[in-house]
Design a protein around this motif. Sequence first.
Motif, PDB file in Angstrom:
ATOM      1  N   ASP A  65       0.822  -1.220   0.000  1.00  0.00           N
ATOM      2  CA  ASP A  65       0.000   0.000   0.000  1.00  0.00           C
ATOM      3  C   ASP A  65       0.854   1.268   0.000  1.00  0.00           C
ATOM      4  N   THR A  66       2.125   1.163  -0.398  1.00  0.00           N
ATOM      5  CA  THR A  66       3.014   2.323  -0.431  1.00  0.00           C
ATOM      6  C   THR A  66       3.379   2.686  -1.862  1.00  0.00           C
ATOM      7  N   LEU A  67       3.094   3.921  -2.214  1.00  0.00           N
ATOM      8  CA  LEU A  67       3.497   4.485  -3.501  1.00  0.00           C
ATOM      9  C   LEU A  67       4.739   5.314  -3.263  1.00  0.00           C
ATOM     10  N   ARG A  68       5.793   5.031  -4.015  1.00  0.00           N
ATOM     11  CA  ARG A  68       7.013   5.839  -3.969  1.00  0.00           C
ATOM     12  C   ARG A  68       7.132   6.583  -5.289  1.00  0.00           C
ATOM     13  N   VAL A  69       7.203   7.904  -5.200  1.00  0.00           N
ATOM     14  CA  VAL A  69       7.365   8.777  -6.351  1.00  0.00           C
ATOM     15  C   VAL A  69       8.806   9.267  -6.321  1.00  0.00           C
ATOM     16  N   GLU A  70       9.519   9.094  -7.437  1.00  0.00           N
ATOM     17  CA  GLU A  70      10.898   9.581  -7.530  1.00  0.00           C
ATOM     18  C   GLU A  70      11.027  10.454  -8.767  1.00  0.00           C
ATOM     19  N   VAL A  71      11.660  11.610  -8.597  1.00  0.00           N
ATOM     20  CA  VAL A  71      11.960  12.483  -9.726  1.00  0.00           C
ATOM     21  C   VAL A  71      13.462  12.748  -9.690  1.00  0.00           C
ATOM     22  N   THR A  72      14.127  12.342 -10.760  1.00  0.00           N
ATOM     23  CA  THR A  72      15.578  12.466 -10.852  1.00  0.00           C
ATOM     24  C   THR A  72      15.923  13.509 -11.899  1.00  0.00           C
ATOM     25  N   ASP A  73      16.772  14.463 -11.505  1.00  0.00           N
ATOM     26  CA  ASP A  73      17.241  15.466 -12.460  1.00  0.00           C
ATOM     27  C   ASP A  73      18.762  15.526 -12.419  1.00  0.00           C
ATOM     28  N   THR A  74      19.334  16.422 -13.206  1.00  0.00           N
ATOM     29  CA  THR A  74      20.795  16.482 -13.327  1.00  0.00           C
ATOM     30  C   THR A  74      21.379  17.757 -12.733  1.00  0.00           C
ATOM     31  N   ARG A  75      20.763  18.263 -11.687  1.00  0.00           N
ATOM     32  CA  ARG A  75      21.290  19.429 -10.971  1.00  0.00           C
ATOM     33  C   ARG A  75      21.550  19.037  -9.520  1.00  0.00           C
ATOM     34  N   ARG A  76      22.522  18.154  -9.317  1.00  0.00           N
ATOM     35  CA  ARG A  76      22.832  17.663  -7.976  1.00  0.00           C
ATOM     36  C   ARG A  76      23.229  18.788  -7.024  1.00  0.00           C
ATOM     37  N   GLU A  77      23.838  19.836  -7.573  1.00  0.00           N
ATOM     38  CA  GLU A  77      24.299  20.941  -6.728  1.00  0.00           C
ATOM     39  C   GLU A  77      23.143  21.786  -6.202  1.00  0.00           C
ATOM     40  N   CYS A  78      21.956  21.592  -6.740  1.00  0.00           N
ATOM     41  CA  CYS A  78      20.793  22.398  -6.377  1.00  0.00           C
ATOM     42  C   CYS A  78      19.838  21.535  -5.542  1.00  0.00           C
ATOM     43  N   LEU A  79      20.166  21.372  -4.243  1.00  0.00           N
ATOM     44  CA  LEU A  79      19.358  20.517  -3.379  1.00  0.00           C
ATOM     45  C   LEU A  79      18.133  21.261  -2.867  1.00  0.00           C
ATOM     46  N   PRO A  80      16.975  20.615  -2.922  1.00  0.00           N
ATOM     47  CA  PRO A  80      15.754  21.275  -2.477  1.00  0.00           C
ATOM     48  C   PRO A  80      15.593  21.235  -0.958  1.00  0.00           C
ATOM     49  N   GLU A  81      14.922  22.231  -0.438  1.00  0.00           N
ATOM     50  CA  GLU A  81      14.530  22.224   0.968  1.00  0.00           C
ATOM     51  C   GLU A  81      13.225  22.992   1.101  1.00  0.00           C
ATOM     52  N   ALA A  82      12.383  22.522   1.987  1.00  0.00           N
ATOM     53  CA  ALA A  82      11.097  23.183   2.203  1.00  0.00           C
ATOM     54  C   ALA A  82      11.353  24.557   2.817  1.00  0.00           C
ATOM     55  N   GLN A  83      10.693  25.563   2.257  1.00  0.00           N
ATOM     56  CA  GLN A  83      10.855  26.932   2.738  1.00  0.00           C
ATOM     57  C   GLN A  83       9.489  27.483   3.124  1.00  0.00           C
ATOM     58  N   HIS A  84       9.500  28.472   3.966  1.00  0.00           N
ATOM     59  CA  HIS A  84       8.264  29.144   4.369  1.00  0.00           C
ATOM     60  C   HIS A  84       8.304  30.558   3.810  1.00  0.00           C
ATOM     61  N   PRO A  85       7.811  30.731   2.561  1.00  0.00           N
ATOM     62  CA  PRO A  85       7.852  32.057   1.951  1.00  0.00           C
ATOM     63  C   PRO A  85       6.864  32.997   2.638  1.00  0.00           C
ATOM     64  N   CYS A  86       7.119  34.288   2.501  1.00  0.00           N
ATOM     65  CA  CYS A  86       6.184  35.253   3.075  1.00  0.00           C
ATOM     66  C   CYS A  86       4.889  35.255   2.249  1.00  0.00           C
ATOM     67  N   ALA A  87       3.845  35.779   2.833  1.00  0.00           N
ATOM     68  CA  ALA A  87       2.510  35.712   2.238  1.00  0.00           C
ATOM     69  C   ALA A  87       2.428  36.365   0.868  1.00  0.00           C
TER      70      ALA A  87
END
Length: 150
Positions: A74-96
């Motif tokens: 019952d587990t779906l794993r979604v993977e998205v692979t790109d070629t910008r390893r130097e650009c690591l994502p992180e969750a941010q809290h943008p202003c309104a």
Amino acid sequence: MNQETVATRDFMLLLSPTPRGARLARLLAAEQLRSWGILSDAATHVIAELAANAATHGRVPGRNFQLTLNVVGDTLRVEVTDTRRECLPEAQHPCAEQESGRGLLIVEALADRWGVSSDVVPRKTVWAELTVPVGDWFPALPTSAASEEP
């Protein structure tokens, strides 16, 4: 020896890192999930956000991004692979007032867990896992008009 059988499904696409590629990722993945009997708006939103991030932040001209869906039990794993390893994502809290920057917050809210894996240079994979209802993975085929009773 009694072994339990666990149903698995796999799906993989290579797409251009463009808005059109991100849109195709969402549409084709949603159709694939439907064909497996998985109806999950949360999964579709997660796929859309990760694909949009790959097309926006992981874009390298001439290189595609890859979308992979794996379902085990019952587990779906979604993977998205790109070629910008130097650009690591992180969750941010943008202003309104900001119009963008909430994609990973949406992923964080909808997925059971998510993360980033480094891959062979120059790739990185952003992944998310969701619990999905395990329905009938082989939906009944529609009956033909000829076999219907009057």
